[in-house]
Design an enzyme around this catalytic site. Structure first.
Site, short mmCIF file in Angstrom:
data_model
loop_
_atom_site.label_atom_id
_atom_site.label_comp_id
_atom_site.label_asym_id
_atom_site.label_seq_id
_atom_site.Cartn_x
_atom_site.Cartn_y
_atom_site.Cartn_z
N ARG A 58 -7.54 2.93 13.51
CA ARG A 58 -8.56 1.79 13.21
C ARG A 58 -8.39 0.87 14.52
NH1 ARG A 58 -11.79 -0.64 9.36
NH2 ARG A 58 -11.49 0.95 7.85
N ARG B 8 -3.73 -6.37 6.08
CA ARG B 8 -5.03 -7.03 6.22
C ARG B 8 -5.63 -6.84 7.55
NH1 ARG B 8 -5.80 -12.45 2.89
NH2 ARG B 8 -7.99 -11.94 1.97
N PHE C 254 -5.63 -3.60 9.06
CA PHE C 254 -5.15 -2.41 9.31
C PHE C 254 -5.38 -1.97 10.89
CE2 PHE C 254 -5.23 2.19 7.99
CZ PHE C 254 -3.94 2.24 7.10
N ALA D 285 -8.44 -1.27 2.61
CA ALA D 285 -9.62 -1.16 3.24
C ALA D 285 -10.87 -1.93 3.00
CB ALA D 285 -9.78 0.52 3.56
N GLU E 30 -10.93 -7.82 4.03
CA GLU E 30 -10.03 -8.02 5.23
C GLU E 30 -10.95 -8.66 6.43
OE1 GLU E 30 -9.60 -3.88 4.86
OE2 GLU E 30 -7.61 -4.00 6.06
N GLU F 13 0.83 -1.20 0.13
CA GLU F 13 0.05 0.04 0.01
C GLU F 13 0.99 1.18 -0.01
OE1 GLU F 13 -3.27 0.22 2.55
OE2 GLU F 13 -3.33 2.37 2.80
N1 MTE Z 1 -6.53 -11.27 -1.40
C1 MTE Z 1 -5.37 -11.76 -2.17
N2 MTE Z 1 -5.47 -13.13 -3.18
N3 MTE Z 1 -4.29 -11.00 -2.21
C2 MTE Z 1 -4.17 -9.89 -1.45
O1 MTE Z 1 -2.93 -9.21 -1.45
N4 MTE Z 1 -5.11 -8.29 0.11
C3 MTE Z 1 -6.06 -8.19 1.16
C4 MTE Z 1 -7.68 -8.47 0.52
N5 MTE Z 1 -7.38 -9.73 -0.29
C5 MTE Z 1 -5.41 -9.57 -0.80
C6 MTE Z 1 -6.43 -10.38 -0.89
C7 MTE Z 1 -6.24 -6.82 1.60
S1 MTE Z 1 -5.24 -6.48 2.61
C8 MTE Z 1 -7.28 -5.82 0.98
S2 MTE Z 1 -7.40 -4.19 1.68
C9 MTE Z 1 -8.21 -6.27 -0.06
O2 MTE Z 1 -8.07 -7.54 -0.52
C10 MTE Z 1 -8.18 -5.35 -0.82
O3 MTE Z 1 -8.83 -5.53 -2.06
P1 MTE Z 1 -10.29 -5.39 -2.26
O4 MTE Z 1 -10.72 -3.85 -1.67
O5 MTE Z 1 -10.54 -5.29 -3.52
O6 MTE Z 1 -11.20 -6.32 -1.42
N1 LUZ Z 2 -7.54 3.85 6.47
C1 LUZ Z 2 -8.24 2.74 6.31
C2 LUZ Z 2 -6.38 4.02 5.73
O1 LUZ Z 2 -9.16 2.35 7.14
N2 LUZ Z 2 -7.50 1.67 5.55
C3 LUZ Z 2 -6.56 1.82 5.11
O2 LUZ Z 2 -6.03 1.04 4.34
C4 LUZ Z 2 -5.87 3.28 4.99
N3 LUZ Z 2 -4.77 3.67 4.30
C5 LUZ Z 2 -4.20 4.65 4.13
C6 LUZ Z 2 -4.90 5.85 4.92
N4 LUZ Z 2 -6.09 5.25 5.75
MO1 MOS Z 3 -5.43 -3.86 3.02
S1 MOS Z 3 -4.24 -3.70 4.79
O1 MOS Z 3 -6.48 -2.34 3.55
O2 MOS Z 3 -4.31 -3.15 1.85
#
Ligand code: MTE
Ligand code: LUZ
Ligand code: MOS
Length: 777
Positions: free
Chosen positions: A328, A360, A362, A529, A731, A250
């Site tokens: 968060r 994941r 956060f 998020a 997440e 990120e």
């Molecule tokens: N799934 C896979 N296969 N790979 C990833 O890196 N990242 C996770 C989740 N699922 C991830 C994943 C995280 S931390 C987030 S925030 C969300 O996917 C982001 O994608 P979305 O907002 O489209 O769900």
């Molecule tokens: N806030 C949040 C954030 O809820 N999720 C995030 O991934 C994030 N990233 C940057 C700044 N605020």
């Molecule tokens: Mo997911 S930790 O919000 O990239």
């Protein structure tokens, strides 16, 4: 916006377009993933003149650099460019939110593994060999390595955060019972399959194309521009897919892309940088480990009346995203429970370790570890079960529906999900069976626990909740879709394509999603998020509906019917007795000189948050889930297994059930890894010793619960008008793995009693379990 919310699936004669929303379709790259033909950054053919980069890292946690002699590096075979902090053309700063977070250390290093210099050479082997020739001398400075040390020294990366609701001190004076407790959970490496990687390709003048494995192309663009001193319009960042991001890409992908870009600028040649696993693990940040301390006041039933809580996370050397992460955590320390009088003090500790970052959940997982420890402490103190204590603390009922930050919990699906899990997982019967088993099994002991999850959806910085999309319909009826979200395996491209297929009522094969690019959709937020499909799905729908309205006008004129009599269904457009294929209508539009291209935009309505006072309505809605986990421990070795897990997760009206189930399974196993086996270990000098799979154990296929049952909550469309009434999924299920930890604690309690079992710390490795059992020091 208003009109979009009421869109319903159109169909004619019961026929539906193939691949619209709600259908279980495989990931758009599933075949390519399996065949190995999906192209990641490091798979791109090497262009003429491509240089390979490597990084020189510090081997001190905190020290003054007294000598930096790179003369041998510079003359090593194949070396084309060597760069230190002084050679960066623009500002030496990669901070995502604040400022002063250096790309390359200058004069002082602040963690073991911090980048000091970067090198570009003809081959990767030459770059690596050259890096080893650097002569660096240091003068050690005192290093703060742990949360405790930083708290003691009052060393923080940002000012403390406070969230208060009600009259905490007054409530303590009234209550019948009080206790104090503490809980800790470790950090976690992202361990994406694809380590950080980027390629920078200089073009004319100050222009550059950067291909980055990033969740946040716009931020990579901005930071590359800051490092180079170039305007945003000169730099294009592109990402087709990541081999996993999980939050690790990120904010921190910009470092790697920034290194490639700086070397490309200095050498005027294309540069690729791909970190090895060891370097990736040493140089880039992880999940924040957490220390929670709480003082609780409660009544005989276990109902919590007063809570005074401290949450401290280890930020590492710079703020990075630790502010929003901590925020968060504070906003999830209630989890599913109503805390009438509560004060939470939050600290993001500055330590001489790598800067921790998004992962994941956060901060949500860290907050919930504290929430569940509070429940467990009350239960142990009163001799009640977790579920008895939870029952009197859940949100719901008269005046018990407002979170500590002031948002009301309206769409509460928890009672329904709990009941469904308790019944379908036969909780009562299995508890009895386990008690009987434990009574007759001297060495192996079983435990069973539920975990209820409530998770807030939206970026907690309201501004970030916006997205854009760009759609072109071509005259053969094929559709080019570009949107601001990135694909990291979670299936976002597919879900957004499904939305567009649904809108146009065409088969999904006709929708082509292209790489995410800053020159197609500008000023985007990170894909994070869990809000990727909520935000970008809506933006794509807006773009599709704009084009559809134009096409509808053309069709109405052609058919001689009113505009509202035109129906898009199953790949055709109908009006009166006539019809055209989607491609034929597209061709008509072109002949009539009607634009078939549109941009769409979306911002989440209604949300607001004051980060200073920690009050507002930061979340558009909540997601809910429940997991029941059963675990067994070997009390001689401390080894453990998760025998069974039953999950029901609320995803609203799922955009794609099979993708969502995959997300739940993956997130849950990743959460299990965090809480039961993944252990980051630094030595006393602050050197990470677990920087490869040989020493850092992540879950494998053999660690999956023996009996694993995942279900989506049925018939539960989102109460809010989200994209086709779906809910976010990325997440939330990560945190469901807390049930595994609590089940292990329950197994430990069967031996040493509930109070002593509270000693169990996460990760519950065999050593941790033996310590909790009192078998080792
Ligand atoms: N799934 C896979 N296969 N790979 C990833 O890196 N990242 C996770 C989740 N699922 C991830 C994943 C995280 S931390 C987030 S925030 C969300 O996917 C982001 O994608 P979305 O907002 O489209 O769900
Ligand atoms: N806030 C949040 C954030 O809820 N999720 C995030 O991934 C994030 N990233 C940057 C700044 N605020
Ligand atoms: Mo997911 S930790 O919000 O990239």
């Amino acid at each position: 916006m208003g009109a979009m919310n009421v869109i319903s699936t159109s169909s004619k004669d019961g026929l539906r377009a193939k691949g619209g929303v709600g259908q279980s379709i495989a990931h758009e790259s599933a075949n390519r993933h399996v065949r190995g033909s999906a192209i990641y950054v490091d798979d791109m053919p090497e262009t003429e003149g491509l240089l390979h980069a490597w990084v020189i890292l510090s081997d001190r946690a905190h020290a003054k650099i007294t000598t930096l002699d790179l003369s041998a590096v510079k003359v090593a075979p194949g070396v084309v460019c060597v760069c230190t902090a002084d050679d960066i053309p623009g500002a030496n700063d990669v901070a995502p939110i604040l400022s002063n977070e250096p790309l390359l250390a200058k004069n002082v290093v602040e963690y073991w593994g911090q980048a000091i210099s970067i090198i570009a050479a003809e081959t990767e082997a030459q770059a690596r060999a050259a890096a080893s020739l650097a002569v660096i001398e240091y003068e050690n400075l005192p290093a703060l390595l742990t949360i405790d040390a930083a708290l003691e020294a009052k060393s923080l990366v940002i000012k403390p955060m406070v969230m208060v609701r009600g009259d905490v001190d007054g409530a303590f004076a009234r209550v019948g019972h009080m206790l104090e407790g503490e809980v800790r959970a470790g950090g976690q490496d992202h361990f994406y399959l694809e380590t950080h990687v980027a390629q920078a390709e200089p073009a004319e003048e100050d222009e550059m194309r950067v291909i980055s494995s990033t969740q946040h192309p716009s931020e990579v663009q901005h930071i590359v521009c800051r490092l180079l001193g170039a305007p945003y319009a000169a730099i294009t960042v592109e990402v087709r897919r990541m081999g996993g991001g999980f939050g690790g890409k990120e904010s921190q992908a910009s470092q790697i892309a920034g290194m490639a870009a700086v070397l490309a600028r200095l050498s005027r040649r294309p540069v690729r940088l791909r970190l090895s696993r060891d370097v990736d693990m040493m140089m880039t940040g992880k999940r924040h480990d957490v220390l929670g301390r709480f003082k609780l006041g409660f009544d005989d039933t276990g109902r919590i009346e007063a809570a005074d809580i401290v949450i401290a996370i280890r930020a590492g050397n710079v703020p990075d995203l630790s502010g929003p992460v901590l925020q968060r955590a504070l906003c999830h320390v209630d989890n599913a429970y109503y805390l009438p009088n509560v004060r939470v003090n939050g600290y993001a500790c500055k330590t001489h370790t790598v800067s921790n970052t998004a992962f994941r959940g956060f901060g949500g997982p860290q907050g919930m570890v504290v929430a569940e420890a509070m429940i467990a402490h009350v239960a142990a103190k009163l001799g009640k079960t977790l579920d008895e204590v939870r029952a009197v603390n859940y949100y719901g009922g008269e005046g018990r529906d407002t979170t500590p930050y002031g948002q009301r919990v309206t769409d509460n699906n928890m009672p329904r999900i709990l009941k469904e899990v308790e019944e379908s997982a036969s909780i009562a019967a299995r508890r009895e069976a386990n008690a009987a088993f434990n009574a007759s099994s001297p060495i192996v002991k079983k435990g069973l626990a539920l975990f209820p999850l409530k998770f807030g959806i939206s970026f907690n910085m309201p501004t970030l909740n916006q997205a854009g999309a760009l759609i072109h319909v071509y005259t053969d009826g094929s559709v080019h879709l570009n949107q601001g979200g990135t694909e990291m395996g979670q299936g976002l491209y597919l879900k957004v394509a499904q939305v567009v297929a649904e809108s146009f009522q065409i088969d999904i094969e006709h929708v082509r999603v292209s790489s995410t690019r800053t020159d197609k959709v500008p000023n985007t937020s990170a894909t994070a998020a869990s809000a990727g499909s909520d935000l970008n799905g809506m933006a794509a729908l807006a773009a599709a509906e704009t084009i559809k309205a134009r096409m509808r006008d053309v069709a109405a004129a052609k058919f001689g019917v009113a505009v509202d009599e035109v129906i898009f269904a199953n790949g055709r457009i109908y009006g009166g007795q006539k019809s055209l294929s989607f491609a034929e209508l597209a061709k008509c539009c072109w002949l009539e000189r009607v634009s078939l291209s549109a941009a769409g935009f979306y911002k989440t309505p209604d949300i607001h948050f004051d980060a200073e006072t920690c009050t507002g309505e930061p979340f558009y809605y909540f997601t809910y889930g429940v997991c029941a986990a059963e675990a067994a421990i070997d009390t001689l070795t401390g080894e453990n297994r998760i025998l069974r897990a039953d999950i029901i997760e609320d995803v609203g009206a799922s955009l794609n059930p099979v993708i969502d189930i995959g997300q739940i399974e993956g997130a849950f196993i990743q959460g299990m890894g965090w809480l039961t086996m993944e252990e980051l270990w630094w030595d006393k000098d602050g050197r990470l010793k677990t920087h490869a799979p040989s020493t850092y154990k992540i879950p494998t296929s053999r660690d999956i619960p023996v009996d694993f049952r995942v279900k989506l909550l049925g018939d539960a469309p989102n109460a809010k008008p989200t994209i086709f009434r779906s809910k976010a999924i990325g997440e939330p299920p990560f945190m469901l793995a807390l049930a595994c930890f609590l089940a292990l604690q329950d197994a430990v309690a069967s031996v040493v009693g509930a109070e002593k079992a509270l000693r169990l710390e996460a990760p519950a490795t065999p050593e941790a379990i033996l310590r909790a059992l009192g078998r080792v020091e």
